[in-house]
Design an enzyme around this catalytic site. Structure first.
Site, PDB file in Angstrom:
ATOM      1  N   ASN A 161       0.852  -1.185   0.000  1.00 13.24           N
ATOM      2  CA  ASN A 161       0.000   0.000   0.000  1.00 13.24           C
ATOM      3  C   ASN A 161       0.888   1.236   0.000  1.00 13.24           C
ATOM      4  O   ASN A 161       1.359   1.690   1.047  1.00 13.24           O
ATOM      5  CB  ASN A 161      -0.917  -0.014   1.220  1.00 13.24           C
ATOM      6  CG  ASN A 161      -1.927  -1.141   1.162  1.00 13.24           C
ATOM      7  OD1 ASN A 161      -2.891  -1.075   0.409  1.00 13.24           O
ATOM      8  ND2 ASN A 161      -1.689  -2.192   1.939  1.00 13.24           N
ATOM      9  N   GLU A 162       1.136   1.755  -1.185  1.00  9.94           N
ATOM     10  CA  GLU A 162       2.052   2.867  -1.368  1.00  9.94           C
ATOM     11  C   GLU A 162       1.394   4.194  -0.975  1.00  9.94           C
ATOM     12  O   GLU A 162       0.175   4.241  -0.735  1.00  9.94           O
ATOM     13  CB  GLU A 162       2.505   2.928  -2.832  1.00  9.94           C
ATOM     14  CG  GLU A 162       3.227   1.686  -3.318  1.00  9.94           C
ATOM     15  CD  GLU A 162       4.668   1.581  -2.802  1.00  9.94           C
ATOM     16  OE1 GLU A 162       5.032   2.296  -1.852  1.00  9.94           O
ATOM     17  OE2 GLU A 162       5.436   0.781  -3.347  1.00  9.94           O
ATOM     18  N   PRO A 163       2.179   5.283  -0.877  1.00 14.07           N
ATOM     19  CA  PRO A 163       1.596   6.599  -0.587  1.00 14.07           C
ATOM     20  C   PRO A 163       0.420   6.896  -1.510  1.00 14.07           C
ATOM     21  O   PRO A 163       0.478   6.657  -2.720  1.00 14.07           O
ATOM     22  CB  PRO A 163       2.778   7.549  -0.849  1.00 14.07           C
ATOM     23  CG  PRO A 163       3.985   6.736  -0.490  1.00 14.07           C
ATOM     24  CD  PRO A 163       3.657   5.345  -0.961  1.00 14.07           C
ATOM     25  N   SER A 165      -2.570   5.508  -0.793  1.00 11.88           N
ATOM     26  CA  SER A 165      -3.562   4.466  -0.478  1.00 11.88           C
ATOM     27  C   SER A 165      -4.539   4.987   0.573  1.00 11.88           C
ATOM     28  O   SER A 165      -4.132   5.648   1.528  1.00 11.88           O
ATOM     29  CB  SER A 165      -2.868   3.203   0.042  1.00 11.88           C
ATOM     30  OG  SER A 165      -2.004   2.652  -0.940  1.00 11.88           O
ATOM     31  N   THR A 180      10.228   2.003  -3.912  1.00 10.23           N
ATOM     32  CA  THR A 180      10.043   0.585  -3.608  1.00 10.23           C
ATOM     33  C   THR A 180      10.706  -0.279  -4.672  1.00 10.23           C
ATOM     34  O   THR A 180      11.363  -1.284  -4.367  1.00 10.23           O
ATOM     35  CB  THR A 180       8.544   0.248  -3.522  1.00 10.23           C
ATOM     36  OG1 THR A 180       7.946   1.048  -2.501  1.00 10.23           O
ATOM     37  CG2 THR A 180       8.323  -1.216  -3.197  1.00 10.23           C
TER      38      THR A 180
END
Length: 638
Positions: A161-163, A165, A180
């Site tokens: 869940n990246e920035p 999300s 990532t």
């Protein structure tokens, strides 16, 4: 049921427990997981666990395996759901999280195969959405996750869940953040081989777990841990959503906790014991915070910063400023081996013996010149008996094409000289292997040997340039490293013995070792641990020469010591900095674009020079003498 002993300060918005090291922390977390499993067994119910991959949970899984084998902990009632998987990804690929989980946990315990759930990276795109919805439904039918184990990425992601999300996001397909992808490159050899998408359990799914434990180890995680724990809740740091969970906790080692206020600026959250180090930290922090040289700080500056109790102890800003300024000034020396025939009571190093035996341990075959090349040159120039010990071969950090090029040269050279051997046949085997080599596949012995020789030749060239005697260059080739893959074996007695034998042979007055624990592959930490264990063994044996041996720790391309920790700072002139650069250039296989660049795209010589200049600028801003660059060291008292 055991409980983690949490501690928190007014700035920490999630309960945080800090352990001295990741091994201890992992054992406590594993015990917490085991207690949940046993409690559910007594109730005749399944224990539903959310599991993570990566380096963070490895020791937790090792401890759970130990509990199963030695204490009879059964996993027959355990149902697991893994957080994520790269997409696309075959389950037998070296980088697959399916393979990771089986190799590091499932193959070693009595869990039922039908109870294992890991996102499927082989699905067709049109099947992903339905699969993800059903993944969440399976968890919901089981009554939710009893415990979710998490790590944290440097973007603040949990799972993938990246920035950006949302708090309610379900299990879904996501696009990976460039940072990532960069961090994953160490597993995929090159960034271009890293999948750009993944299937991940959503933040909303994670947050429905009855209990959440997030673990983080190492200094590289310290900045994002601080944001997660002390910062505001924001989708830019998805892990910060854990602040709203009623039963979430964070488990850290001391290095991952380093940026928390209770360690970095403890005077902001509580009264502190103002010892010399803490005093120096506060004064330098204040100097940098308000951009004033130390000797210009006033009583009012200290009061406004909440440092009144420090003033009460010290008397006045005037006296305190002079005290700290003098302490920092004494760290600066142009004589890393000690200045002969001088008063050395205020110097970092002893004046005697005038000529010292110095040994520089280099984890990889270029860390010596990258991290302390200016100091190495100074030691040689000042006549010390300098040894360099390369702890690993560095053979995985050479491109396949370089190995092919050197092998081709060797074949053509033999042919042109009429040298008869079986190398032409071996060369054909090498060509075929490299042409068919799978991503992340272990090199065959000949390829490993050629890559190791490339690094060895470069290291020898660097030492010749610096003036180190040929007989003083040592290639230890520690066994723990020789796996042919990024993943290494644990440190063993054979590794420690090699270092013990070398130290016994040299009997150095000075040891320089890499204390750079942000090395993204962990080799520096393992190499340092091996040195510490060797020193402990020698001390136990009562070696007399150890009584007159100083150990200095340097840092590398990824970080520098905090100013309050620095105990020896070596100034570097513009000419010396250029000599250091040329020594780094001898490592041609690592120039331009190394195999493992980390998240920093600058070349190693650029990183080193920028770091050295930044250290000098910091000293300058504190009001000390201005230099072109500086290399910094901390003494280890063993």
């Amino acid at each position: 049921m055991s409980a983690l002993n949490y501690s928190e300060t007014s700035l920490e918005k999630i309960p945080v427990t800090v352990f001295p090291d990741d091994t201890t922390g992992s054992q406590v977390v594993a015990t917490e997981i085991a207690d949940i499993i046993k409690e559910k067994q007594q109730e005749g119910k399944p224990a539903v666990l959310g599991l993570a991959t990566g380096a963070s949970p490895l020791n937790i899984y090792k401890e759970l395996i130990r509990m199963h084998k030695e204490e009879g902990l059964s996993f027959s009632n355990v149902i697991t759901f893994n957080l994520d998987e790269y997409y696309p990804m075959e389950p037998d690929s070296l980088q697959s999280y399916v393979r990771f989980m089986y190799e590091n946990l499932f193959n070693h315990i009595d869990i039922k195969k039908e109870n294992i759930h890991i996102p499927d990276g082989t699905l067709s795109l049109d099947a992903v959405k339905t699969y993800c919805r059903e993944y969440d439904e399976q968890i919901e039918k089981l009554g939710g996750l009893d415990l979710q184990l998490l790590g944290i990425g440097r973007t603040g992601h949990i799972g993938f869940n990246e920035p950006g999300s949302s708090l309610s996001s379900p299990t879904r397909m996501v696009k990976l953040d460039p940072l990532t992808v960069s961090d994953a490159a160490k597993d995929f050899i090159k960034e271009e081989f890293v999948p750009l998408r993944a299937i991940t359990m959503g933040v909303g799914t994670i947050m429905q777990a009855k209990k959440i434990i997030l673990v983080a180890w190492g200094q590289g995680k310290a900045p994002i841990v601080q944001e997660m724990v002390e910062g505001k809740i924001t989708d830019e740091v998805p892990a910060s959503f854990l602040q709203t969970h009623p039963n979430a906790s964070v488990v850290l080692d001391e290095r991952a906790a380093a940026n928390l206020a209770r360690y970095k600026t403890p005077w902001v959250v509580s009264l502190v014991d103002w010892d010399k180090k803490m005093t120096r930290r506060a004064v330098t922090w204040l100097s940098q915070k308000i951009n004033k040289p130390i000797l210009k700080l006033t009583d009012e500056d200290y009061k406004e910063a909440g440092l009144m109790d420090l003033l009460v102890q010290s008397g006045s800003a005037y006296d305190l400023n002079i005290q700290v300024f003098a302490e920092i000034q004494k760290t600066i020396t142009g004589w890393p081996g000690g200045k002969p025939e001088s008063d050395d009571k205020n110097r970092p190093e002893r004046s005697t013996p005038a000529i010292k035996r110095s040994i520089i341990f280099s984890p990889h075959p270029d860390d010596d010149v990258i991290s302390m090349g200016g100091t190495l040159l100074r030691l040689v120039d000042q006549g010390h008996d300098v040894h360099v010990a390369y702890q690993t071969s560095g053979n995985i950090a050479v491109f396949d094409d370089d190995a092919y090029r050197f092998a081709s040269f060797a074949k053509e050279f033999m042919d042109s000289m009429g040298i008869k051997s079986d190398f032409p046949e071996k060369f054909e085997d090498l060509k075929q292997f490299l042409a068919e080599k799978k991503l992340g596949e272990q090199d065959q012995p000949l390829v490993k040997s050629i890559k190791g020789l490339i690094r060895k030749g470069e290291a020898e060239a660097g030492c010749r340039f610096c003036g180190v005697k040929e007989q003083n260059v040592h290639f230890l080739n520690l066994p723990f490293y020789e796996t042919g893959q990024v993943k290494k074996k644990p440190i063993g007695e054979a590794d420690i013995k090699i270092i013990v034998d070398l130290l016994q042979e040299v009997k150095p007055h000075q040891i320089f070792a890499a204390g750079d624990l942000q090395d993204p592959h962990g080799t520096h930490a393992v190499c340092l641990d091996a040195i510490f264990k060797a020193l402990a063994q020698l001390k136990e044996q009562g070696e007399a020469w150890l009584e007159d041996c100083y150990v200095w720790l340097y840092r590398g391309a990824w970080q520098e010591w905090d100013i309050e920790d620095i105990e020896m700072a070596i100034p570097i002139s513009p000419e010396q900095l250029m000599r250091k650069r040329k020594a780094i250039f001898k490592h041609q296989s690592q120039k331009d674009s190394p195999v493992f660049p980390g998240n920093d795209k600058r070349e190693f010589w650029q990183r080193a020079e920028d770091r050295n200049r930044t250290t000098a600028q910091l000293y300058d801003k504190l009001g000390l003498t201005e230099y072109e660059a500086m290399e910094a060291f901390v003494r280890y008292h063993f």
